[in-house]
Design an enzyme around this catalytic site. Structure first.
Site, mmCIF file in Angstrom:
data_model
loop_
_atom_site.group_PDB
_atom_site.id
_atom_site.type_symbol
_atom_site.label_atom_id
_atom_site.label_comp_id
_atom_site.label_asym_id
_atom_site.label_seq_id
_atom_site.Cartn_x
_atom_site.Cartn_y
_atom_site.Cartn_z
ATOM 1 N N GLU A 128 37.228 66.652 92.521
ATOM 2 C CA GLU A 128 36.115 67.485 92.963
ATOM 3 C C GLU A 128 35.862 68.642 91.992
ATOM 4 O OE1 GLU A 128 38.521 66.464 96.780
ATOM 5 O OE2 GLU A 128 38.829 66.511 94.598
ATOM 6 N N LEU B 179 61.364 47.629 77.572
ATOM 7 C CA LEU B 179 60.694 47.945 78.840
ATOM 8 C C LEU B 179 59.652 49.045 78.687
ATOM 9 C CD1 LEU B 179 63.824 47.849 81.206
ATOM 10 C CD2 LEU B 179 62.251 45.977 80.643
ATOM 11 N N GLU C 167 60.930 43.112 86.837
ATOM 12 C CA GLU C 167 60.712 42.057 85.854
ATOM 13 C C GLU C 167 61.906 41.121 85.680
ATOM 14 O OE1 GLU C 167 58.882 42.885 82.179
ATOM 15 O OE2 GLU C 167 57.303 44.142 83.020
#
Length: 351
Positions: free
Chosen positions: A53, A212, A293
């Site tokens: 906003e 990763l 994973e």
């Protein structure tokens, strides 16, 4: 589509720009409309920075129009002081009299208070425009606050005959055996950039030596979470490179000699319900989403304890004939199936 729905859809589009960067805050988009014309837009970009906003109001080039404008926001404006002032106060201060909200924020510090403050100030407030879509936008945020656990995504790749790894893998090389194409692997890196954390088990960390991280896409690398109950992972592994916060989950008495600023050691009772304990631990660390994973045993743990929200399964063209079986995953039908080059990708939702 009604006028309100049209502008709320634009709020959702804007909010999605913050996917992966707003943790631990929700994604929020906002537009300001005057005489059926958008005069201001904004979205929340990062926790601690201005909310949607604020950006929308600041983007309006003719502030005198605000008193005659309608502000649309995908999530209830906040009413409390956090790292930034309340957005509901700013809306009131700027004289905006009409407010259209997608969904109520169930977070305890907000939950209807922003709406009530706006109404008390004389604002005309409409709530529930594209509510389902606005709630789905922040499925991670709401799962974290309502279920007291992160939003959990299971991901794996399997051969055409149902194995996630071949029987023979040279552990000395410590490199993964790729099942999918480079196109699919790039998509996985995009997914990593969208989630708060990534989790793998010991075997994956030992055999594949994964980083990763997000290197084939742009964005933030997720927090790394590694299960290692017996301190088997070599200290030369990529997960100890301190490039990103890493949480090692082990048993009491282990990893006592490891002292790295970016590595946190946590302990669990590995004889109990591991997935349930992990969810509680990650909630303490304020982790809102995690993509798991591997390996097969770790994934199976979450499946067996029914602690998952989505599963994304790649199937490649290779045949291993024998090896490490993919997790046993019984779903009637995938919610979506598509192809990426020569790979098949199926999505499942735990509804």
């Amino acid at each position: 589509m009604t006028t309100d729905q049209k502008y709320m859809q634009r709020c959702i589009q804007l909010a999605q720009n913050g996917l992966g960067t707003t943790y631990t805050n929700p994604m929020v988009g906002s537009v300001i409309v005057h005489n059926d014309k958008i005069i201001g837009e904004g979205w929340h970009r990062k926790a601690g920075e201005p909310h949607a906003e604020v950006h929308a109001i600041q983007s309006v080039q003719q502030p005198e129009l605000l008193s005659e404008a309608t502000i649309y926001v995908s999530l209830e404006p906040c009413s409390h002081y956090g790292k930034t002032p309340p957005c509901s106060d700013l809306i009131i201060q700027k004289g905006i009299k009409k407010v259209v909200i997608g969904a109520i924020d169930s977070f305890a510090k907000v939950s209807g208070r922003g709406i009530q403050k706006l109404k008390d100030a004389g604002c005309d407030v409409t709530v529930g425009i594209l509510e389902k879509e606005c709630l789905a936008l922040n499925k991670r945020f709401f799962t974290f606050h309502n279920k007291k656990r992160p939003y959990i995504i299971l991901k794996w790749a399997q051969s055409f005959d149902g194995f996630i790894a071949p029987k023979t893998q040279d552990i000395k090389d410590r490199k993964p055996v790729w099942i999918t194409t480079v196109n699919s692997r790039q998509l996985v890196h995009k997914w990593r950039a969208e989630e708060h954390a990534i989790l793998v088990g010991t075997s994956t960390a030992v055999k594949d030596n994964p980083k990763l991280d997000v290197r084939n896409w742009t964005g933030n690398s997720p927090i790394r979470i590694i299960l290692d109950p017996n301190e088997r992972i070599p200290k030369s592994s990529h997960i100890f490179d301190q490039s990103v916060k890493t949480i090692i989950v082990t048993q009491k008495g282990l990893y006592q000699n490891l002292s790295l600023p970016e590595v946190v050691i946590e302990t669990l009772d590995f004889s109990g319900s591991i997935a349930t304990q992990l969810c509680a631990l990650l909630h303490i660390h304020e982790i809102q989403s995690v993509i798991i994973e591997g390996g097969s045993q770790t994934l199976q743990t979450f499946i067996d304890e029914n602690l998952w929200d989505e599963a994304r399964v790649f199937t490649g063209k290779s045949h291993f004939k024998e090896g490490v079986l993919a997790p046993k995953f019984f779903r009637k039908k995938p919610s979506l199936q598509t192809t990426i080059h020569t790979d098949t990708l199926t999505y499942h939702h735990n509804d």
